[in-house]
Design an enzyme around this catalytic site. Sequence first.
Site, mmCIF file in Angstrom:
data_model
loop_
_atom_site.group_PDB
_atom_site.id
_atom_site.type_symbol
_atom_site.label_atom_id
_atom_site.label_comp_id
_atom_site.label_asym_id
_atom_site.label_seq_id
_atom_site.Cartn_x
_atom_site.Cartn_y
_atom_site.Cartn_z
ATOM 1 N N LEU A 184 43.230 25.076 -0.123
ATOM 2 C CA LEU A 184 41.782 25.158 0.042
ATOM 3 C C LEU A 184 41.340 26.594 0.328
ATOM 4 O O LEU A 184 40.576 26.851 1.253
ATOM 5 C CB LEU A 184 41.321 24.219 1.166
ATOM 6 C CG LEU A 184 41.472 22.729 0.872
ATOM 7 C CD1 LEU A 184 41.135 21.908 2.118
ATOM 8 C CD2 LEU A 184 40.599 22.297 -0.301
ATOM 9 N N LYS A 210 48.713 44.733 -17.344
ATOM 10 C CA LYS A 210 48.800 44.537 -15.897
ATOM 11 C C LYS A 210 49.301 45.827 -15.266
ATOM 12 O O LYS A 210 49.954 46.655 -15.933
ATOM 13 C CB LYS A 210 49.770 43.401 -15.570
ATOM 14 C CG LYS A 210 49.475 42.702 -14.255
ATOM 15 C CD LYS A 210 48.336 41.711 -14.389
ATOM 16 C CE LYS A 210 48.187 40.881 -13.130
ATOM 17 N NZ LYS A 210 47.140 39.840 -13.254
ATOM 18 N N HIS A 240 39.511 30.127 -1.511
ATOM 19 C CA HIS A 240 38.189 30.258 -2.116
ATOM 20 C C HIS A 240 38.040 29.373 -3.347
ATOM 21 O O HIS A 240 37.036 28.675 -3.515
ATOM 22 C CB HIS A 240 37.931 31.719 -2.505
ATOM 23 C CG HIS A 240 37.777 32.629 -1.328
ATOM 24 N ND1 HIS A 240 36.856 32.422 -0.339
ATOM 25 C CD2 HIS A 240 38.452 33.755 -0.964
ATOM 26 C CE1 HIS A 240 36.936 33.371 0.580
ATOM 27 N NE2 HIS A 240 37.912 34.195 0.218
ATOM 28 N N VAL A 241 39.060 29.376 -4.225
ATOM 29 C CA VAL A 241 38.974 28.586 -5.448
ATOM 30 C C VAL A 241 39.148 27.104 -5.152
ATOM 31 O O VAL A 241 38.381 26.261 -5.632
ATOM 32 C CB VAL A 241 40.015 29.057 -6.478
ATOM 33 C CG1 VAL A 241 39.994 28.160 -7.711
ATOM 34 C CG2 VAL A 241 39.748 30.500 -6.882
#
Length: 353
Positions: free
Chosen positions: A183, A82, A185-186
Amino acid sequence: MTLTLTDETPPKGFERLVRAEDPASGLRALICIHSTALGPAAGGCRMWNYARWDDARHDVQRLAEGMTYKNAMADLGLGGGKSVILGDAKRDKTPELFRAFGRAINALNGSYYTAEDVGTSPADIAQAATETPYAVGLEGGQYGSGDPSPFTAEGVFQCLRVGAKHVFGSEDLTGRQVLVQGLGHVGMSLAEKLHAAGAALIVTDIDQAALDRAARGLGATVIAPDQVFATQMDIFAPCALGAVLNDTTGPQLTAKLICGAANNQLAHPGIAGALHARGIRYLPDYVVNAGGIISVAGEIHKAGPGYRRDRLAGIAGRVDAMLTRAEQEDRNTTEIAADMVKEILASANRNVA
């Protein structure tokens, strides 16, 4: 060139921690490689206004180790890493900063691939990609993976159906009360899949437009955010903020299955045991939300669409095996998933030896 890279002493069990600074562009970043036992490390770049270098170190190390687990369980042939950029994502972004970041990534010679994460976008990573081939998650091109959200939602949906089979005896979601929290994009994509599968959809969000869309287009029942744990449901799909399951909310939850896309859903590890004691199956978030990194891995490996499809199905298979072991051994799923990762890494290390 003003870019300087400094190797810092990584924590035990980690492979490398690099500090990157470029005064000309304002870049201040950390790149952490947790493990390359399964392949080059991969994980997104987060831009966050950390107060101190120590805060950034703590975050990048936690996130890098999490990517080892996620990539191992998704069978991607990738290790875990990361990166974080210290700065205000709304104020401090410049093309020069991300190009300097790309040069820092390139100096690691392919041991780490970066992509977008919190506070960064495909456009930012595209700037980095002008300086390195190890910046991925790009739009266009033969292998460009683009928006990972649909892949993440599909992976969560497949895992949710597997969980339903174990909890309710059938993958059929017709009439099942499923609460989707968040709610974006995913979350919206998942809600659409659940609606198509016949679920009785319940939704909540702070975005009224998203709620209206779900109510009109999906026939969803809308509830206020503070009513989530007072609502009757069969399945809980957290797709918003982390730490939503804590010592207060966990005991109130009515669902028998938890499967959602949000990261770090448990406020602390003890929550997993408490849920297990109540007969609630929790599907670890880093397992079920791996669709995004699967999409990026397809780009890294220059693989066709079959690669993503097969790996998404593979996640569901691992969830099935994880739940079966948890039931046989009467242990919580986070313990079982951690054991599965350790077994995967141990096998890789034996093969190298």
